[in-house]
Design a protein around this motif. Structure first.
Motif, PDB file in Angstrom:
ATOM      1  N   ASP A  47       0.726  -1.217   0.124  1.00 12.40           N
ATOM      2  CA  ASP A  47      -0.031   0.176  -0.024  1.00 12.40           C
ATOM      3  C   ASP A  47       1.048   1.152   0.016  1.00 12.40           C
ATOM      4  O   ASP A  47       0.508   2.296  -0.537  1.00 12.40           O
ATOM      5  N   LEU A  48       2.147   1.360   0.890  1.00 12.70           N
ATOM      6  CA  LEU A  48       3.010   2.246   0.631  1.00 12.70           C
ATOM      7  C   LEU A  48       3.266   2.533  -0.599  1.00 12.70           C
ATOM      8  O   LEU A  48       3.289   3.938  -1.219  1.00 12.70           O
ATOM      9  N   LEU A  49       3.759   1.683  -1.548  1.00 14.63           N
ATOM     10  CA  LEU A  49       4.325   1.858  -2.881  1.00 14.63           C
ATOM     11  C   LEU A  49       2.813   2.434  -3.777  1.00 14.63           C
ATOM     12  O   LEU A  49       3.173   3.445  -4.586  1.00 14.63           O
ATOM     13  N   TRP A  50       1.578   1.976  -3.503  1.00 17.94           N
ATOM     14  CA  TRP A  50       0.640   2.433  -4.256  1.00 17.94           C
ATOM     15  C   TRP A  50       0.235   3.969  -4.250  1.00 17.94           C
ATOM     16  O   TRP A  50       0.185   4.581  -5.105  1.00 17.94           O
ATOM     17  N   PHE A  51       0.317   4.392  -2.755  1.00 16.72           N
ATOM     18  CA  PHE A  51       0.219   5.774  -2.592  1.00 16.72           C
ATOM     19  C   PHE A  51       1.542   6.639  -2.798  1.00 16.72           C
ATOM     20  O   PHE A  51       1.004   7.636  -3.384  1.00 16.72           O
ATOM     21  N   LYS A  52       2.523   6.214  -2.891  1.00 16.17           N
ATOM     22  CA  LYS A  52       3.740   6.869  -3.118  1.00 16.17           C
ATOM     23  C   LYS A  52       3.677   7.315  -4.801  1.00 16.17           C
ATOM     24  O   LYS A  52       3.780   8.239  -5.336  1.00 16.17           O
ATOM     25  N   LYS A  53       3.241   6.114  -5.657  1.00 16.36           N
ATOM     26  CA  LYS A  53       3.021   6.387  -7.262  1.00 16.36           C
ATOM     27  C   LYS A  53       1.905   7.441  -7.488  1.00 16.36           C
ATOM     28  O   LYS A  53       1.756   7.928  -8.405  1.00 16.36           O
ATOM     29  N   LYS A  54       1.244   7.574  -6.248  1.00 16.87           N
ATOM     30  CA  LYS A  54      -0.054   8.656  -6.364  1.00 16.87           C
ATOM     31  C   LYS A  54       0.299  10.099  -6.061  1.00 16.87           C
ATOM     32  O   LYS A  54      -0.284  11.062  -6.210  1.00 16.87           O
ATOM     33  N   GLY A  55       1.601  10.084  -5.613  1.00 17.55           N
ATOM     34  CA  GLY A  55       2.229  11.227  -5.165  1.00 17.55           C
ATOM     35  C   GLY A  55       2.023  11.725  -3.763  1.00 17.55           C
ATOM     36  O   GLY A  55       2.710  12.747  -3.438  1.00 17.55           O
ATOM     37  N   PHE A  56       1.819  10.834  -3.111  1.00 13.19           N
ATOM     38  CA  PHE A  56       1.841  11.027  -1.525  1.00 13.19           C
ATOM     39  C   PHE A  56       3.403  10.916  -0.959  1.00 13.19           C
ATOM     40  O   PHE A  56       3.940   9.982  -1.398  1.00 13.19           O
ATOM     41  N   GLN A  57       3.464  11.751   0.152  1.00 17.65           N
ATOM     42  CA  GLN A  57       4.730  11.415   1.056  1.00 17.65           C
ATOM     43  C   GLN A  57       4.403  10.319   1.975  1.00 17.65           C
ATOM     44  O   GLN A  57       3.332  10.251   2.688  1.00 17.65           O
ATOM     45  N   VAL A  58       5.039   9.221   1.894  1.00 22.42           N
ATOM     46  CA  VAL A  58       4.441   7.900   2.800  1.00 22.42           C
ATOM     47  C   VAL A  58       5.593   7.517   3.826  1.00 22.42           C
ATOM     48  O   VAL A  58       6.803   7.889   3.504  1.00 22.42           O
ATOM     49  N   PHE A  59       4.850   7.129   5.017  1.00 25.06           N
ATOM     50  CA  PHE A  59       5.960   6.380   5.861  1.00 25.06           C
ATOM     51  C   PHE A  59       5.216   5.245   6.513  1.00 25.06           C
ATOM     52  O   PHE A  59       3.868   5.304   6.416  1.00 25.06           O
ATOM     53  N   GLY A  60       5.900   4.409   6.826  1.00 24.82           N
ATOM     54  CA  GLY A  60       5.562   2.920   7.459  1.00 24.82           C
ATOM     55  C   GLY A  60       5.689   2.790   8.956  1.00 24.82           C
ATOM     56  O   GLY A  60       6.637   3.407   9.266  1.00 24.82           O
ATOM     57  N   PHE A  61       4.936   1.918   9.375  1.00 27.81           N
ATOM     58  CA  PHE A  61       5.117   1.568  10.760  1.00 27.81           C
ATOM     59  C   PHE A  61       4.849  -0.006  10.803  1.00 27.81           C
ATOM     60  O   PHE A  61       3.888  -0.390  10.285  1.00 27.81           O
ATOM     61  N   GLU A  62       5.746  -0.754  11.304  1.00 30.49           N
ATOM     62  CA  GLU A  62       5.628  -2.189  11.145  1.00 30.49           C
ATOM     63  C   GLU A  62       6.354  -3.034  12.396  1.00 30.49           C
ATOM     64  O   GLU A  62       7.201  -2.542  12.858  1.00 30.49           O
ATOM     65  N   ARG A  63       5.756  -3.848  12.874  1.00 28.79           N
ATOM     66  CA  ARG A  63       6.048  -4.383  14.037  1.00 28.79           C
ATOM     67  C   ARG A  63       7.199  -5.484  13.648  1.00 28.79           C
ATOM     68  O   ARG A  63       8.192  -5.729  14.320  1.00 28.79           O
ATOM     69  N   SER A  64       6.985  -6.174  12.445  1.00 31.03           N
ATOM     70  CA  SER A  64       8.036  -7.200  11.937  1.00 31.03           C
ATOM     71  C   SER A  64       9.206  -6.495  11.329  1.00 31.03           C
ATOM     72  O   SER A  64       9.297  -5.836  10.389  1.00 31.03           O
ATOM     73  N   LEU A  65      10.384  -6.791  11.892  1.00 29.34           N
ATOM     74  CA  LEU A  65      11.702  -6.306  11.293  1.00 29.34           C
ATOM     75  C   LEU A  65      11.889  -6.678   9.737  1.00 29.34           C
ATOM     76  O   LEU A  65      12.254  -6.090   8.920  1.00 29.34           O
TER      77      LEU A  65
END
Length: 90
Positions: A47-65
Motif C-alpha cells: 500500500d505504501l508503494l501504491w500511495f507513493k505512486k499516487k504522489g503522496f509522501q509515505v511513511f510506514g510502521f511495522e512490528r516485524s523487522l
C-alpha cells in the motif's frame, strides 16, 4: 478475473478496484495535495508503494523487522519498527 470472483469479493479484485474508488471519494471532501500517509502495519509495503505512486509522501510502521526491511527496499521510504500498542508517538 471472472464475474464470480468479483461477486464474491475476491481480495485482489476488491483491493485493486476499491482502493482507487475510496481515494476518489476521499478527494471529494478532503484536499490531499501534499498529504502525508502513515501506514500502520505496512507489512511489505504494497500500500505504501501504491500511495507513493499516487504522489503522496509515505511513511510506514511495522512490528516485524523483516517486513519493515522489505518495505524500505521496495518503497524507499522510512519505516519505523515497533509495537503500535507500546510505541510513544509523542
Amino acid at each position: 478475473m471472472g464475474d464470480e470472483a468479483i461477486t464474491l469479493g475476491h481480495p485482489s479484485y476488491v483491493w485493486r478496484e476499491g482502493q482507487e474508488r475510496r481515494l476518489q471519494l476521499i478527494r471529494r471532501y478532503v484536499p490531499l495535495e501534499g498529504a502525508r500517509i502513515l501506514d500502520v502495519g505496512c507489512a511489505s509495503g504494497r500500500d505504501l508503494l501504491w500511495f507513493k505512486k499516487k504522489g503522496f509522501q509515505v511513511f510506514g510502521f511495522e512490528r516485524s523487522l523483516p517486513l519493515a526491511l522489505q518495505a524500505r527496499r521496495l518503497v524507499g521510504c522510512e519505516v519505523v519498527v515497533g509495537d503500535f500498542e507500546r510505541f510513544d508517538f509523542s
